[in-house]
Design a protein around this motif. Structure first.
Motif, PDB file in Angstrom:
ATOM      1  N   VAL A 393     -61.624 -65.025  -5.898  1.00  0.00           N
ATOM      2  CA  VAL A 393     -62.890 -64.033  -6.113  1.00  0.00           C
ATOM      3  C   VAL A 393     -62.627 -63.465  -7.209  1.00  0.00           C
ATOM      4  O   VAL A 393     -61.788 -62.714  -7.712  1.00  0.00           O
ATOM      5  N   PHE A 394     -63.879 -63.579  -8.078  1.00  0.00           N
ATOM      6  CA  PHE A 394     -64.024 -62.964  -9.453  1.00  0.00           C
ATOM      7  C   PHE A 394     -64.948 -61.680  -9.425  1.00  0.00           C
ATOM      8  O   PHE A 394     -66.190 -61.759  -8.914  1.00  0.00           O
ATOM      9  N   PRO A 395     -64.711 -60.625  -9.757  1.00  0.00           N
ATOM     10  CA  PRO A 395     -65.613 -59.281  -9.829  1.00  0.00           C
ATOM     11  C   PRO A 395     -66.677 -59.656 -11.097  1.00  0.00           C
ATOM     12  O   PRO A 395     -66.039 -59.976 -12.232  1.00  0.00           O
ATOM     13  N   LYS A 396     -67.994 -59.640 -10.788  1.00  0.00           N
ATOM     14  CA  LYS A 396     -68.762 -60.058 -11.907  1.00  0.00           C
ATOM     15  C   LYS A 396     -69.306 -58.857 -12.428  1.00  0.00           C
ATOM     16  O   LYS A 396     -69.665 -57.863 -11.576  1.00  0.00           O
ATOM     17  N   PRO A 397     -69.398 -58.663 -13.570  1.00  0.00           N
ATOM     18  CA  PRO A 397     -69.903 -57.524 -14.335  1.00  0.00           C
ATOM     19  C   PRO A 397     -71.500 -57.210 -13.858  1.00  0.00           C
ATOM     20  O   PRO A 397     -72.328 -58.343 -13.547  1.00  0.00           O
ATOM     21  N   SER A 398     -71.875 -56.071 -13.805  1.00  0.00           N
ATOM     22  CA  SER A 398     -73.383 -55.530 -13.668  1.00  0.00           C
ATOM     23  C   SER A 398     -73.840 -54.811 -14.434  1.00  0.00           C
ATOM     24  O   SER A 398     -73.013 -53.782 -15.142  1.00  0.00           O
ATOM     25  N   ARG A 399     -75.180 -54.640 -14.972  1.00  0.00           N
ATOM     26  CA  ARG A 399     -75.630 -53.810 -15.760  1.00  0.00           C
ATOM     27  C   ARG A 399     -75.800 -52.284 -15.078  1.00  0.00           C
ATOM     28  O   ARG A 399     -75.785 -51.451 -15.918  1.00  0.00           O
ATOM     29  N   GLU A 400     -75.612 -52.167 -13.918  1.00  0.00           N
ATOM     30  CA  GLU A 400     -75.506 -50.933 -13.317  1.00  0.00           C
ATOM     31  C   GLU A 400     -74.223 -50.667 -12.496  1.00  0.00           C
ATOM     32  O   GLU A 400     -73.774 -51.509 -11.842  1.00  0.00           O
ATOM     33  N   PRO A 401     -73.480 -49.803 -12.806  1.00  0.00           N
ATOM     34  CA  PRO A 401     -73.642 -48.517 -13.644  1.00  0.00           C
ATOM     35  C   PRO A 401     -73.418 -48.712 -15.221  1.00  0.00           C
ATOM     36  O   PRO A 401     -73.472 -47.857 -15.734  1.00  0.00           O
ATOM     37  N   ARG A 402     -72.591 -49.845 -15.442  1.00  0.00           N
ATOM     38  CA  ARG A 402     -71.976 -49.625 -16.908  1.00  0.00           C
ATOM     39  C   ARG A 402     -72.911 -50.583 -17.766  1.00  0.00           C
ATOM     40  O   ARG A 402     -72.487 -51.581 -18.466  1.00  0.00           O
ATOM     41  N   THR A 403     -74.014 -50.013 -18.037  1.00  0.00           N
ATOM     42  CA  THR A 403     -75.095 -50.340 -18.791  1.00  0.00           C
ATOM     43  C   THR A 403     -74.596 -50.725 -20.366  1.00  0.00           C
ATOM     44  O   THR A 403     -74.968 -51.819 -21.218  1.00  0.00           O
ATOM     45  N   THR A 404     -74.002 -49.740 -20.776  1.00  0.00           N
ATOM     46  CA  THR A 404     -73.411 -49.693 -22.293  1.00  0.00           C
ATOM     47  C   THR A 404     -72.344 -50.495 -22.428  1.00  0.00           C
ATOM     48  O   THR A 404     -72.171 -51.047 -23.563  1.00  0.00           O
ATOM     49  N   THR A 405     -71.569 -50.798 -21.493  1.00  0.00           N
ATOM     50  CA  THR A 405     -70.500 -52.178 -21.737  1.00  0.00           C
ATOM     51  C   THR A 405     -70.785 -53.163 -21.117  1.00  0.00           C
ATOM     52  O   THR A 405     -69.799 -53.979 -20.968  1.00  0.00           O
ATOM     53  N   PHE A 406     -72.037 -53.592 -20.676  1.00  0.00           N
ATOM     54  CA  PHE A 406     -72.269 -54.801 -19.820  1.00  0.00           C
ATOM     55  C   PHE A 406     -71.789 -55.970 -20.837  1.00  0.00           C
ATOM     56  O   PHE A 406     -71.177 -57.115 -20.292  1.00  0.00           O
ATOM     57  N   ILE A 407     -72.004 -56.168 -22.180  1.00  0.00           N
ATOM     58  CA  ILE A 407     -72.010 -57.116 -22.725  1.00  0.00           C
ATOM     59  C   ILE A 407     -70.492 -57.358 -23.051  1.00  0.00           C
ATOM     60  O   ILE A 407     -69.876 -58.407 -22.851  1.00  0.00           O
ATOM     61  N   ALA A 408     -69.643 -56.285 -23.433  1.00  0.00           N
ATOM     62  CA  ALA A 408     -68.285 -56.514 -23.507  1.00  0.00           C
ATOM     63  C   ALA A 408     -67.552 -56.859 -22.160  1.00  0.00           C
ATOM     64  O   ALA A 408     -66.819 -57.726 -21.903  1.00  0.00           O
ATOM     65  N   ASP A 409     -68.250 -56.312 -21.022  1.00  0.00           N
ATOM     66  CA  ASP A 409     -67.404 -56.691 -19.630  1.00  0.00           C
ATOM     67  C   ASP A 409     -67.753 -57.920 -19.408  1.00  0.00           C
ATOM     68  O   ASP A 409     -66.855 -58.640 -19.157  1.00  0.00           O
ATOM     69  N   THR A 410     -68.986 -58.597 -19.671  1.00  0.00           N
ATOM     70  CA  THR A 410     -69.285 -59.983 -19.488  1.00  0.00           C
ATOM     71  C   THR A 410     -68.456 -60.947 -20.269  1.00  0.00           C
ATOM     72  O   THR A 410     -67.812 -61.920 -19.593  1.00  0.00           O
ATOM     73  N   MET A 411     -67.950 -60.707 -21.633  1.00  0.00           N
ATOM     74  CA  MET A 411     -67.110 -61.569 -22.327  1.00  0.00           C
ATOM     75  C   MET A 411     -65.682 -61.362 -21.910  1.00  0.00           C
ATOM     76  O   MET A 411     -65.143 -62.529 -21.672  1.00  0.00           O
ATOM     77  N   THR A 412     -65.380 -60.328 -21.378  1.00  0.00           N
ATOM     78  CA  THR A 412     -64.193 -60.239 -20.714  1.00  0.00           C
ATOM     79  C   THR A 412     -64.056 -61.127 -19.334  1.00  0.00           C
ATOM     80  O   THR A 412     -63.009 -61.773 -19.274  1.00  0.00           O
ATOM     81  N   PHE A 413     -64.986 -60.928 -18.751  1.00  0.00           N
ATOM     82  CA  PHE A 413     -65.260 -61.708 -17.331  1.00  0.00           C
ATOM     83  C   PHE A 413     -65.426 -63.168 -17.738  1.00  0.00           C
ATOM     84  O   PHE A 413     -64.276 -63.968 -17.089  1.00  0.00           O
ATOM     85  N   LEU A 414     -65.690 -63.615 -18.762  1.00  0.00           N
ATOM     86  CA  LEU A 414     -65.934 -65.012 -19.130  1.00  0.00           C
ATOM     87  C   LEU A 414     -64.608 -65.679 -19.738  1.00  0.00           C
ATOM     88  O   LEU A 414     -64.017 -66.655 -19.391  1.00  0.00           O
ATOM     89  N   GLU A 415     -63.733 -64.810 -20.456  1.00  0.00           N
ATOM     90  CA  GLU A 415     -62.461 -65.276 -20.896  1.00  0.00           C
ATOM     91  C   GLU A 415     -61.638 -65.412 -19.667  1.00  0.00           C
ATOM     92  O   GLU A 415     -60.711 -66.219 -19.468  1.00  0.00           O
ATOM     93  N   ALA A 416     -61.646 -64.399 -18.874  1.00  0.00           N
ATOM     94  CA  ALA A 416     -60.789 -64.662 -17.377  1.00  0.00           C
ATOM     95  C   ALA A 416     -61.168 -65.909 -16.787  1.00  0.00           C
ATOM     96  O   ALA A 416     -60.229 -66.631 -16.038  1.00  0.00           O
ATOM     97  N   PHE A 417     -62.616 -66.152 -16.693  1.00  0.00           N
ATOM     98  CA  PHE A 417     -63.064 -67.036 -15.554  1.00  0.00           C
ATOM     99  C   PHE A 417     -62.520 -68.459 -16.249  1.00  0.00           C
ATOM    100  O   PHE A 417     -62.186 -69.421 -15.604  1.00  0.00           O
ATOM    101  N   LYS A 418     -62.739 -68.571 -17.742  1.00  0.00           N
ATOM    102  CA  LYS A 418     -62.127 -69.641 -18.140  1.00  0.00           C
ATOM    103  C   LYS A 418     -60.785 -70.045 -18.130  1.00  0.00           C
ATOM    104  O   LYS A 418     -60.068 -71.270 -17.919  1.00  0.00           O
ATOM    105  N   ALA A 419     -59.961 -68.979 -18.221  1.00  0.00           N
ATOM    106  CA  ALA A 419     -58.423 -69.165 -18.174  1.00  0.00           C
ATOM    107  C   ALA A 419     -58.174 -69.562 -16.649  1.00  0.00           C
ATOM    108  O   ALA A 419     -57.251 -70.556 -16.469  1.00  0.00           O
ATOM    109  N   TYR A 420     -58.880 -69.173 -15.629  1.00  0.00           N
ATOM    110  CA  TYR A 420     -58.636 -69.601 -14.175  1.00  0.00           C
ATOM    111  C   TYR A 420     -58.882 -71.198 -14.077  1.00  0.00           C
ATOM    112  O   TYR A 420     -58.495 -71.828 -13.438  1.00  0.00           O
ATOM    113  N   VAL A 421     -60.222 -71.538 -14.698  1.00  0.00           N
ATOM    114  CA  VAL A 421     -60.545 -72.792 -14.445  1.00  0.00           C
ATOM    115  C   VAL A 421     -59.677 -73.684 -15.148  1.00  0.00           C
ATOM    116  O   VAL A 421     -59.342 -74.863 -14.684  1.00  0.00           O
ATOM    117  N   THR A 422     -59.331 -73.525 -16.402  1.00  0.00           N
ATOM    118  CA  THR A 422     -58.218 -74.204 -17.163  1.00  0.00           C
ATOM    119  C   THR A 422     -56.969 -74.372 -16.104  1.00  0.00           C
ATOM    120  O   THR A 422     -56.420 -75.398 -16.034  1.00  0.00           O
TER     121      THR A 422
END
Length: 607
Positions: A393-422
């Motif tokens: 189970v992967f925690p997915k970033p949400s625009r609410e309530p972390r609007t200001t960090t959403f882009i950074a959160d999404t990039m962190t999520f994608l990096e972790a997801f890619k590592a898991y898939v690999t």
């Protein structure tokens, strides 16, 4: 509008995935030293192809016994007589009742498949994408959009199958096995002379020919594209991502959008010639199914997985999930299924719907692993997912309530997801390799049962070792030295089989890794910088790329009688199961003792 690019900077695999993601229509022309091939797209689906302009759909259908040569001639004649109202060859054959929909689909898929198998091996050349070439020639006005309703192919699915076939052929070629040449197999059944009708004065008619009707391009596009196609724009993947991200993240700042585009561009950096082929080279193709309505997640996951050679199928339809899974399993690919985070509202991604689909997949396809994305605060859904047998189970970033960090959160999520898939597919690859080695081990056990001559036992062991390692040598153990008997992959290509190795001689008078293995009678696998190894063997045959070696003893009556050496030659090391090799060596020792006993018994009986 037309785009152009170089295959050295963007491989065909990447191009096809981009066109599929963007749901583009048009003609992708690829030119290389072998000629020119074309792939025809409609809304991201592949609807046609031209294999180097030399393999025609009519010939493919004849060779597949879908139609007869007479059927083909009749359809071509009907096209000629129809003039500007003619239809593509496949449509003409179907209307004549000569070709069924299923046979048409199989023939078209075969031509597309052989075209892709050829193109994925190209590392140099140029490509052009003409988004305006979406109609057949003026002599055959039949829109691609109409053809798509009848026959179309999921670009990702057919690409995955083509990559699998390409890898299998490369392995066969490297091992010396015969490889099918599609151009020879599907050589034209109708000569070009037969396609042109003579006029009364003996000259050739100017009537439309099969080539004019686009037969070489599956009768979908005009072949007479101008030699100097006007190019409006160079094809840059970053520009493609920039337009897509600007559309999706319209409410984010330009700086945030550009940061995300840069992230995706770095994720697309290729480590080798086509879509991380090294990641697939020794294993099977990899597929990931993403059930989601989130355009950002879909686009991002497809992009970041390309570098790992993973083909991503995105859908938001329950029936589509079943179809994709079944198609993957048909080509012996076990995909991983990822569900987007459930929403509270009713609909495709409601919690109840996601739970129901997870349980259905678990029941119908127990071999398919599932992953669930979930809101960080939705711990109930996370726990339920594990209860339902979800692998992760992967925690997915949400625009609410972390609007200001959403882009950074999404990039962190994608990096972790890619590592898991690999990691997931690496684990699957290792399991597949183990299964393959176990299968080969079983086969070798059965082979050993039929061996009755002592020299053949050591040869059988050498052959098995050579299937795992690039270079292998059998040494006969004598009191003061080792003398080479046979070698594979040392003095000739591995596929050439065993050659004499009697020139090799290694002394046992000094302390060495060889003497340790012989005295202990135990296998050695690992790195070695032994001086005797370097001086008396590697100086003679050349040092391998890596110092990892195998020394496998075979014993008789408690003493080591042969020693099999192996290394990976000029290739990187691969995971092996040394315990399986040890089991086979033990069995070989027993077979050797039985063979010697029978030989001795026969001599005694003869006297």
């Amino acid at each position: 509008m037309a785009f152009t690019g170089d295959l050295e900077h963007l491989h065909v695999v990447d191009i096809i995935q981009l066109l599929n993601t963007a749901r583009k229509s048009g003609t992708l022309s690829v030119k290389g030293k072998n000629g020119e091939s074309r792939i025809i797209f409609s809304n991201g689906y592949i609807v046609g192809a031209s294999h180097l302009g030399r393999v025609h759909i009519g010939t493919v259908l004849v060779k597949m016994n879908a139609i007869t040569i007479e059927d083909l001639k009749q359809a071509l004649q009907l096209q000629r007589s129809a003039g500007v109202n003619c239809k593509p060859l496949i449509a003409t054959l179907i209307e004549l009742g000569k070709l069924g929909q299923d046979e048409a689909s199989r023939g078209l898929k075969k031509l597309i498949e052989m075209t892709l198998v050829e193109l994925v091996g190209w590392t140099t050349g140029t490509f052009t994408l003409d988004t305006e070439a979406t109609e057949v020639s003026p002599g055959c006005s039949y829109l691609i959009s109409e053809m798509e309703q009848e026959i179309r192919f999921d670009a990702q699915m057919i690409l995955m199958d083509a990559l699998r076939i390409f890898d299998e052929r490369e392995r066969d070629r490297q091992s010396g096995k015969p490889v099918t040449i599609d151009e020879e197999l599907f050589a034209d059944v109708i000569s070009s002379e037969e396609l042109v009708e003579p006029m009364e004065n003996g000259e050739k008619s100017s009537a439309l020919t099969a080539d004019d009707l686009g037969l070489g391009d599956l009768d979908l596009l005009e072949r007479k594209i101008p030699e100097f196609l006007p190019i409006d724009e160079i094809f840059y993947p970053a520009d493609f991502h920039r337009r897509k991200i600007k559309e999706i993240l319209f409410d984010c700042s330009a700086e945030e959008q550009e940061d995300f585009v840069s992230f995706l561009e770095k994720s697309m950096a290729r480590r080798d010639v086509h879509g991380a082929r090294s990641q697939r080279e020794e294993g099977r193709a990899k597929g990931l199914i993403l059930f989601s309505e989130d355009e950002l997640i879909k686009h991002s996951v497809m992009t970041i997985c390309k570098d790992e050679g993973v083909l991503v199928f995105t859908t938001d339809g329950e029936e589509e999930v079943d179809r994709i899974i079944n198609q993957c399993l048909e080509i012996k690919v076990i995909p991983i299924l990822v569900f987007d985070s459930p929403e509270k509202k009713d609909g495709l991604l409601s919690r109840e719907k996601i739970v129901s689909m997870r349980l259905q997949v678990k029941e119908r396809y127990p071999q398919v692993s599932t992953v669930q994305l979930a809101s960080l605060l939705d711990y109930t859904s996370m726990l339920q997912s594990f209860h339902d047998g979800v692998r992760a189970v992967f925690p997915k970033p949400s625009r609410e309530p972390r609007t200001t960090t959403f882009i950074a959160d999404t990039m962190t999520f994608l990096e972790a997801f890619k590592a898991y898939v690999t990691g997931f597919f690496r684990e699957q690859q290792e399991l597949s390799a183990t299964d393959n080695q176990l299968s080969k081990l079983k086969s070798r056990f059965l082979d050993l049962r039929d061996i009755h001559e002592p020299p053949v036992v050591s040869l059988a062991l050498l052959r098995y070792v050579s299937e795992i390692f690039e270079r292998s040598i059998t040494f006969i153990v004598r009191p003061a030295d080792l003398i080479g008997e046979r070698a594979i992959g040392v003095y000739a290509e591995r596929h050439a089989g065993p050659t004499s190795a009697t020139k090799l001689k290694i002394p046992l008078t000094e302390s060495s890794v060889f003497r340790d293995v012989i005295e202990k009678g135990q296998i050695f696998y690992g790195e070695s910088n032994d001086e005797v190894l370097k001086k008396h063997l590697l100086d003679a045959i050349g040092a391998p790329l890596r110092p990892t070696i195998l020394l496998l003893p075979m014993k008789s009556r408690g003493k080591t009688v042969t020693l099999t050496y192996a290394d990976f030659g000029g290739k990187e090391t691969s995971p092996i199961h040394s315990d399986l090799l040890e089991i086979l060596a033990t069995e070989s020792s027993l077979v050797l003792e039985n063979a010697l006993y029978r030989k001795q018994f026969n001599k005694t009986s003869y006297k």
